[in-house]
Write a protein that holds these residues in place. Sequence first.
Motif, PDB file in Angstrom:
ATOM      1  N   ARG A 142     103.681  19.307  -2.937  1.00 19.33           N
ATOM      2  CA  ARG A 142     103.627  19.344  -1.815  1.00 19.33           C
ATOM      3  C   ARG A 142     104.610  20.303  -0.853  1.00 19.33           C
ATOM      4  NH1 ARG A 142     103.399  17.606   4.209  1.00 19.33           N
ATOM      5  NH2 ARG A 142     104.503  15.752   3.767  1.00 19.33           N
ATOM      6  N   MET A 143     104.875  21.106  -0.393  1.00 16.09           N
ATOM      7  CA  MET A 143     105.580  22.769  -0.211  1.00 16.09           C
ATOM      8  C   MET A 143     106.456  22.552   1.051  1.00 16.09           C
ATOM      9  SD  MET A 143     108.147  23.858  -1.869  1.00 16.09           S
ATOM     10  CE  MET A 143     107.442  24.518  -3.248  1.00 16.09           C
ATOM     11  N   ILE A 144     107.791  22.115   1.647  1.00 13.37           N
ATOM     12  CA  ILE A 144     107.409  22.662   3.138  1.00 13.37           C
ATOM     13  C   ILE A 144     108.233  24.044   3.702  1.00 13.37           C
ATOM     14  CG2 ILE A 144     108.736  21.237   5.058  1.00 13.37           C
ATOM     15  CD1 ILE A 144     106.327  19.543   3.605  1.00 13.37           C
ATOM     16  N   VAL A 145     109.556  23.856   2.696  1.00 10.44           N
ATOM     17  CA  VAL A 145     109.874  25.274   2.262  1.00 10.44           C
ATOM     18  C   VAL A 145     110.357  25.030   1.346  1.00 10.44           C
ATOM     19  CG1 VAL A 145     112.513  26.120   2.554  1.00 10.44           C
ATOM     20  CG2 VAL A 145     111.458  24.500   4.882  1.00 10.44           C
ATOM     21  N   ARG A 146     109.970  26.351   0.580  1.00  6.74           N
ATOM     22  CA  ARG A 146     110.767  27.617  -0.482  1.00  6.74           C
ATOM     23  C   ARG A 146     111.616  28.294  -0.119  1.00  6.74           C
ATOM     24  NH1 ARG A 146     108.229  27.229  -5.615  1.00  6.74           N
ATOM     25  NH2 ARG A 146     105.910  26.698  -4.707  1.00  6.74           N
ATOM     26  N   PHE A 147     112.578  28.163  -0.890  1.00  4.72           N
ATOM     27  CA  PHE A 147     113.814  29.229  -0.523  1.00  4.72           C
ATOM     28  C   PHE A 147     114.016  30.458  -1.335  1.00  4.72           C
ATOM     29  CE2 PHE A 147     116.715  24.612  -0.187  1.00  4.72           C
ATOM     30  CZ  PHE A 147     115.646  24.590   1.073  1.00  4.72           C
ATOM     31  N   PRO A 148     113.951  31.763  -0.483  1.00  5.11           N
ATOM     32  CA  PRO A 148     114.216  31.955   0.521  1.00  5.11           C
ATOM     33  C   PRO A 148     112.706  31.575   1.374  1.00  5.11           C
ATOM     34  CG  PRO A 148     114.683  33.873  -0.140  1.00  5.11           C
ATOM     35  CD  PRO A 148     114.495  32.649  -1.226  1.00  5.11           C
ATOM     36  N   PHE A 149     113.265  31.197   2.970  1.00  7.75           N
ATOM     37  CA  PHE A 149     112.060  31.307   3.647  1.00  7.75           C
ATOM     38  C   PHE A 149     112.023  31.877   4.961  1.00  7.75           C
ATOM     39  CE2 PHE A 149     109.073  28.286   5.605  1.00  7.75           C
ATOM     40  CZ  PHE A 149     107.541  28.519   5.473  1.00  7.75           C
ATOM     41  N   ARG A 150     110.888  32.943   5.338  1.00  7.84           N
ATOM     42  CA  ARG A 150     111.327  33.371   6.253  1.00  7.84           C
ATOM     43  C   ARG A 150     110.375  34.843   6.832  1.00  7.84           C
ATOM     44  NH1 ARG A 150     115.065  38.176   3.524  1.00  7.84           N
ATOM     45  NH2 ARG A 150     115.340  39.026   5.371  1.00  7.84           N
ATOM     46  N   ALA A 151     110.451  35.079   7.498  1.00  9.98           N
ATOM     47  CA  ALA A 151     109.135  36.236   8.365  1.00  9.98           C
ATOM     48  C   ALA A 151     108.027  36.532   6.915  1.00  9.98           C
ATOM     49  CB  ALA A 151     109.346  36.813   8.719  1.00  9.98           C
ATOM     50  N   GLY A 152     106.162  36.081   6.255  1.00  7.59           N
ATOM     51  CA  GLY A 152     106.223  37.063   5.804  1.00  7.59           C
ATOM     52  C   GLY A 152     105.939  35.956   4.491  1.00  7.59           C
ATOM     53  N   SER A 153     106.925  34.937   4.373  1.00  3.63           N
ATOM     54  CA  SER A 153     106.592  33.905   3.280  1.00  3.63           C
ATOM     55  C   SER A 153     105.897  33.012   3.082  1.00  3.63           C
ATOM     56  CB  SER A 153     107.709  32.854   2.889  1.00  3.63           C
ATOM     57  OG  SER A 153     109.216  33.762   3.437  1.00  3.63           O
ATOM     58  N   GLU A 154     105.046  32.571   2.137  1.00  2.00           N
ATOM     59  CA  GLU A 154     103.791  31.502   2.248  1.00  2.00           C
ATOM     60  C   GLU A 154     103.712  31.204   1.073  1.00  2.00           C
ATOM     61  OE1 GLU A 154      99.748  34.348   2.781  1.00  2.00           O
ATOM     62  OE2 GLU A 154     100.445  35.611   0.759  1.00  2.00           O
ATOM     63  N   HIS A 155     102.913  30.117   0.434  1.00  3.49           N
ATOM     64  CA  HIS A 155     103.206  28.900  -0.201  1.00  3.49           C
ATOM     65  C   HIS A 155     101.555  28.515  -0.274  1.00  3.49           C
ATOM     66  CE1 HIS A 155     105.914  27.056   1.683  1.00  3.49           C
ATOM     67  NE2 HIS A 155     105.015  26.387   2.364  1.00  3.49           N
ATOM     68  N   THR A 156     100.613  27.866  -2.108  1.00  2.00           N
ATOM     69  CA  THR A 156      99.420  27.121  -1.461  1.00  2.00           C
ATOM     70  C   THR A 156      99.897  25.304  -2.452  1.00  2.00           C
ATOM     71  OG1 THR A 156      98.289  28.579  -0.837  1.00  2.00           O
ATOM     72  CG2 THR A 156      97.828  27.046  -2.288  1.00  2.00           C
ATOM     73  N   SER A 157     100.204  24.831  -1.618  1.00  2.00           N
ATOM     74  CA  SER A 157     100.177  23.385  -2.837  1.00  2.00           C
ATOM     75  C   SER A 157      99.051  22.986  -3.230  1.00  2.00           C
ATOM     76  CB  SER A 157     100.995  22.793  -2.209  1.00  2.00           C
ATOM     77  OG  SER A 157     102.380  23.323  -1.954  1.00  2.00           O
ATOM     78  N   THR A 158      98.502  22.161  -3.982  1.00  2.00           N
ATOM     79  CA  THR A 158      97.177  21.402  -4.651  1.00  2.00           C
ATOM     80  C   THR A 158      97.768  20.580  -5.663  1.00  2.00           C
ATOM     81  OG1 THR A 158      96.137  24.166  -4.847  1.00  2.00           O
ATOM     82  CG2 THR A 158      95.129  22.161  -6.441  1.00  2.00           C
ATOM     83  N   PHE A 159      97.319  19.431  -4.904  1.00  2.00           N
ATOM     84  CA  PHE A 159      97.433  18.279  -4.816  1.00  2.00           C
ATOM     85  C   PHE A 159      96.322  17.396  -5.403  1.00  2.00           C
ATOM     86  CE2 PHE A 159      99.130  18.904  -1.217  1.00  2.00           C
ATOM     87  CZ  PHE A 159      99.637  17.704  -0.771  1.00  2.00           C
ATOM     88  N   THR A 160      96.653  16.131  -6.631  1.00  2.00           N
ATOM     89  CA  THR A 160      95.700  15.329  -5.855  1.00  2.00           C
ATOM     90  C   THR A 160      96.467  13.879  -5.687  1.00  2.00           C
ATOM     91  OG1 THR A 160      94.247  15.768  -8.037  1.00  2.00           O
ATOM     92  CG2 THR A 160      95.079  13.783  -7.091  1.00  2.00           C
ATOM     93  N   ARG A 161      96.053  12.695  -4.957  1.00  2.00           N
ATOM     94  CA  ARG A 161      96.457  11.665  -3.735  1.00  2.00           C
ATOM     95  C   ARG A 161      95.584  10.069  -4.533  1.00  2.00           C
ATOM     96  NH1 ARG A 161      97.875  12.560   1.622  1.00  2.00           N
ATOM     97  NH2 ARG A 161      99.803  13.101   0.910  1.00  2.00           N
ATOM     98  N   ASP A 162      96.616  10.165  -5.330  1.00  2.00           N
ATOM     99  CA  ASP A 162      94.822   8.471  -6.036  1.00  2.00           C
ATOM    100  C   ASP A 162      95.337   7.115  -5.168  1.00  2.00           C
ATOM    101  OD1 ASP A 162      93.680  10.435  -7.536  1.00  2.00           O
ATOM    102  OD2 ASP A 162      95.186   9.384  -9.479  1.00  2.00           O
ATOM    103  N   LEU A 163      94.675   6.533  -4.682  1.00  2.00           N
ATOM    104  CA  LEU A 163      94.333   5.372  -4.167  1.00  2.00           C
ATOM    105  C   LEU A 163      93.884   4.647  -4.963  1.00  2.00           C
ATOM    106  CD1 LEU A 163      95.919   3.185  -2.406  1.00  2.00           C
ATOM    107  CD2 LEU A 163      93.709   3.663  -0.766  1.00  2.00           C
ATOM    108  N   ARG A 164      94.432   3.487  -5.831  1.00  2.00           N
ATOM    109  CA  ARG A 164      93.365   2.391  -6.779  1.00  2.00           C
ATOM    110  C   ARG A 164      93.558   0.991  -5.688  1.00  2.00           C
ATOM    111  NH1 ARG A 164      96.526   0.323 -10.176  1.00  2.00           N
ATOM    112  NH2 ARG A 164      98.761   1.798 -10.067  1.00  2.00           N
ATOM    113  N   PHE A 165      92.161   0.694  -5.872  1.00  2.00           N
ATOM    114  CA  PHE A 165      92.772  -0.646  -5.559  1.00  2.00           C
ATOM    115  C   PHE A 165      90.680  -1.970  -5.850  1.00  2.00           C
ATOM    116  CE2 PHE A 165      89.038   2.238  -3.788  1.00  2.00           C
ATOM    117  CZ  PHE A 165      88.227   1.857  -3.604  1.00  2.00           C
ATOM    118  N   SER A 166      91.140  -2.485  -6.074  1.00  2.00           N
ATOM    119  CA  SER A 166      91.008  -4.066  -6.238  1.00  2.00           C
ATOM    120  C   SER A 166      89.117  -4.187  -4.913  1.00  2.00           C
ATOM    121  CB  SER A 166      90.554  -5.133  -6.984  1.00  2.00           C
ATOM    122  OG  SER A 166      91.022  -5.916  -5.998  1.00  2.00           O
TER     123      SER A 166
END
Length: 286
Positions: A142-166
């Motif tokens: 889950r990207m916060i900063v990808r170096f070098p980070f400047r005007a026009g920089s963009e990134h997309t993070s695609t991920f899964t967050r799992d929660l197991r329970f009973s």
Amino acid sequence: LLSLTACVSAQELVLTPQNFVISPGPDTLYTVGTGTVSVPAEGGNVRWDYSKITPGVMVPLEIEAAANPAFNDAFCVTKNLFDVIAAGRGIYYDEYFALNAASYGAIGTSIGKQEYGIGDLTFFPTDSIIVPEQDHRYEDVRMIVRFPFRAGSEHTSTFTRDLRFSLSVTPFGLKYAAGLKRSRIVQRDTVVGFGTLVIGDGTGVAAPMPALLVRRTVSQIDSFFLNDAPASSTLLTAFQIEQGAVTTSGRYMFLTENRKTPALSFVFGDDTFTQLDEVLRTDPKN
């Protein structure tokens, strides 16, 4: 209020490992009344003047050095974040972050054992949700900063967050049924402005600082499973849950040098950026 003026000779900030030097340690957020500020304008060579805002309610952030063997590549961890499961009930979790020469971002979550009764919802006092201790690593940072980070920089993070329970719900014949909440999340960050940010600290004006304005959208799809099969619609309805529900949010964030938390954030209720729900600023001393 926001005073917006052009900076004739403002130098564009470019975040690199050399000027994004951070260390684990607590941070503090303060709420700012949404009716007292204007949404920041996008663009280059901008002076964002928030010198008139004053801190409100304090919201501490517990950030520590990482010490979980499951995330031996982690730099720090933000502790005791909250995620809703259903009907206002939820769990506390920790999110781990990695910092290296390429980027800074979240790599996964850890959850300690938690248990709470739901008899007030089912009218059976022994009914409960039990969350076992668990670690979950994102398949994509889950990207916060990808170096070098400047005007026009963009990134997309695609991920899964799992929660197991009973889950134990007597009216549905469930006794410690194995449950899973799976959240599929897409986060898109784009640097849409650069210039100078000025923030008031309540006692005076903080020094102007070079800043990047980041526009973030988040889309999340939640799915629920019991005993390795999709949960029944009847059960989900009883807990005010919709299978495959999609939620979205938007955020403007000011990133500055050597600061792991955005200096100022504008949080919106969806990804259309029409309803401003919350404004948060960090302690200028951090």
